[in-house]
Design a protein around this motif. Sequence first.
Motif, mmCIF file in Angstrom:
data_model
loop_
_atom_site.group_PDB
_atom_site.id
_atom_site.type_symbol
_atom_site.label_atom_id
_atom_site.label_comp_id
_atom_site.label_asym_id
_atom_site.label_seq_id
_atom_site.Cartn_x
_atom_site.Cartn_y
_atom_site.Cartn_z
ATOM 1 N N ARG A 102 10.181 -14.288 -0.737
ATOM 2 C CA ARG A 102 10.903 -13.408 -1.651
ATOM 3 C C ARG A 102 10.441 -11.957 -1.630
ATOM 4 N N THR A 103 9.362 -11.657 -0.927
ATOM 5 C CA THR A 103 8.830 -10.293 -0.936
ATOM 6 C C THR A 103 9.406 -9.481 0.214
ATOM 7 N N LEU A 104 10.024 -8.350 -0.141
ATOM 8 C CA LEU A 104 10.644 -7.457 0.838
ATOM 9 C C LEU A 104 10.209 -6.022 0.553
ATOM 10 N N PRO A 105 10.341 -5.140 1.546
ATOM 11 C CA PRO A 105 10.088 -3.725 1.277
ATOM 12 C C PRO A 105 11.374 -2.984 0.926
ATOM 13 N N VAL A 106 11.255 -1.996 0.070
ATOM 14 C CA VAL A 106 12.332 -1.027 -0.072
ATOM 15 C C VAL A 106 12.418 -0.274 1.255
ATOM 16 N N PRO A 107 13.600 -0.181 1.859
ATOM 17 C CA PRO A 107 13.697 0.567 3.117
ATOM 18 C C PRO A 107 13.185 1.997 2.946
ATOM 19 N N ALA A 108 12.333 2.414 3.870
ATOM 20 C CA ALA A 108 11.710 3.733 3.747
ATOM 21 C C ALA A 108 11.329 4.255 5.123
ATOM 22 N N THR A 109 11.234 5.563 5.230
ATOM 23 C CA THR A 109 10.785 6.204 6.466
ATOM 24 C C THR A 109 9.856 7.351 6.096
ATOM 25 N N PHE A 110 8.753 7.446 6.837
ATOM 26 C CA PHE A 110 7.759 8.493 6.610
ATOM 27 C C PHE A 110 7.468 9.218 7.918
ATOM 28 N N VAL A 111 7.259 10.513 7.824
ATOM 29 C CA VAL A 111 6.719 11.292 8.940
ATOM 30 C C VAL A 111 5.279 11.625 8.574
ATOM 31 N N GLN A 119 0.826 -1.212 0.000
ATOM 32 C CA GLN A 119 0.000 0.000 0.000
ATOM 33 C C GLN A 119 0.861 1.263 0.000
ATOM 34 N N TYR A 120 2.043 1.156 0.587
ATOM 35 C CA TYR A 120 2.950 2.296 0.614
ATOM 36 C C TYR A 120 3.875 2.330 -0.604
ATOM 37 N N GLY A 121 3.683 1.402 -1.539
ATOM 38 C CA GLY A 121 4.460 1.385 -2.771
ATOM 39 C C GLY A 121 5.878 0.888 -2.613
ATOM 40 N N LEU A 122 6.107 0.022 -1.626
ATOM 41 C CA LEU A 122 7.477 -0.378 -1.290
ATOM 42 C C LEU A 122 7.813 -1.832 -1.606
ATOM 43 N N ALA A 123 6.831 -2.701 -1.761
ATOM 44 C CA ALA A 123 7.089 -4.141 -1.844
ATOM 45 C C ALA A 123 7.632 -4.542 -3.219
ATOM 46 N N PHE A 124 8.597 -5.445 -3.204
ATOM 47 C CA PHE A 124 9.146 -6.010 -4.437
ATOM 48 C C PHE A 124 9.598 -7.428 -4.151
ATOM 49 N N ASP A 125 9.821 -8.198 -5.214
ATOM 50 C CA ASP A 125 10.278 -9.581 -5.074
ATOM 51 C C ASP A 125 11.756 -9.688 -5.424
ATOM 52 N N LEU A 126 12.486 -10.413 -4.585
ATOM 53 C CA LEU A 126 13.895 -10.664 -4.861
ATOM 54 C C LEU A 126 14.055 -11.473 -6.145
ATOM 55 N N PRO A 127 15.068 -11.198 -6.966
ATOM 56 C CA PRO A 127 15.348 -12.058 -8.117
ATOM 57 C C PRO A 127 15.853 -13.424 -7.646
ATOM 58 N N ASP A 128 15.696 -14.412 -8.495
ATOM 59 C CA ASP A 128 16.019 -15.792 -8.117
ATOM 60 C C ASP A 128 17.469 -15.955 -7.664
#
Length: 215
Positions: free
Chosen positions: A173-182, A142-151
């Motif tokens: 395989r699904t991780l978030p791009v590190p992010a911080t929001f205020v 929902q925050y636009g951060l999730a992606f799947d690791l390549p094999d």
Amino acid sequence: MSVNAELRAFFESRQAQFPEHVRAVMRRAGRELAESGQADRALAVGAQAPSFALPSATGRTVALDALLAEGPVVLTFYRGAWCPYCNIALRSLQRHHDDITARGARLVAVSPQTPDASLSLAEKHELAFDVLSDLGSDTAKQYGLAFDLPDDLAALYEEFGIDLHRVNGGHARTLPVPATFVVDGGSTIRWAFADTDYTTRAEPADVLAALDGLR
């Protein structure tokens, strides 16, 4: 020392430990993620922060709306306790926790780990803030951060003994791009940081400046 100076020093010492074929896989994966435009899909300043209710490491359910009813929230997404760069970033936030709360804000950290895995992280670092579990990365999406690791990178992590299938509750395989929001009390994102380079993180000093700007 800034958190990014600490991260850079760690990166340089870490890279020397890996053979070239491992470094090549990591470089390629990083380049492809950066070129995918994933960071541009992260929510930006002015967007409404999606609501969530996630389990904490201690078994409570923590809802964003309830936190915002009491004041602004510093919301940080990290990959997991297995990631040494995440550990450095979380320890840095812990060192600034009193400064954050003194500004009337609440700090929460979110990862795709199971609650048990998050609890071990909180205990290890004696974190004073909530560590929440986003199994399946639905909130990160929902925050636009999730992606799947390549094999090939996922296979390398397995060789390193990083069991993402276990710690992420089957969503290996699904991780978030590190992010911080205020996020302000009206659920509006007032400051945002997201970078596909997991060795780069939001500086606590910038987070504090963003909180000062809300006053």
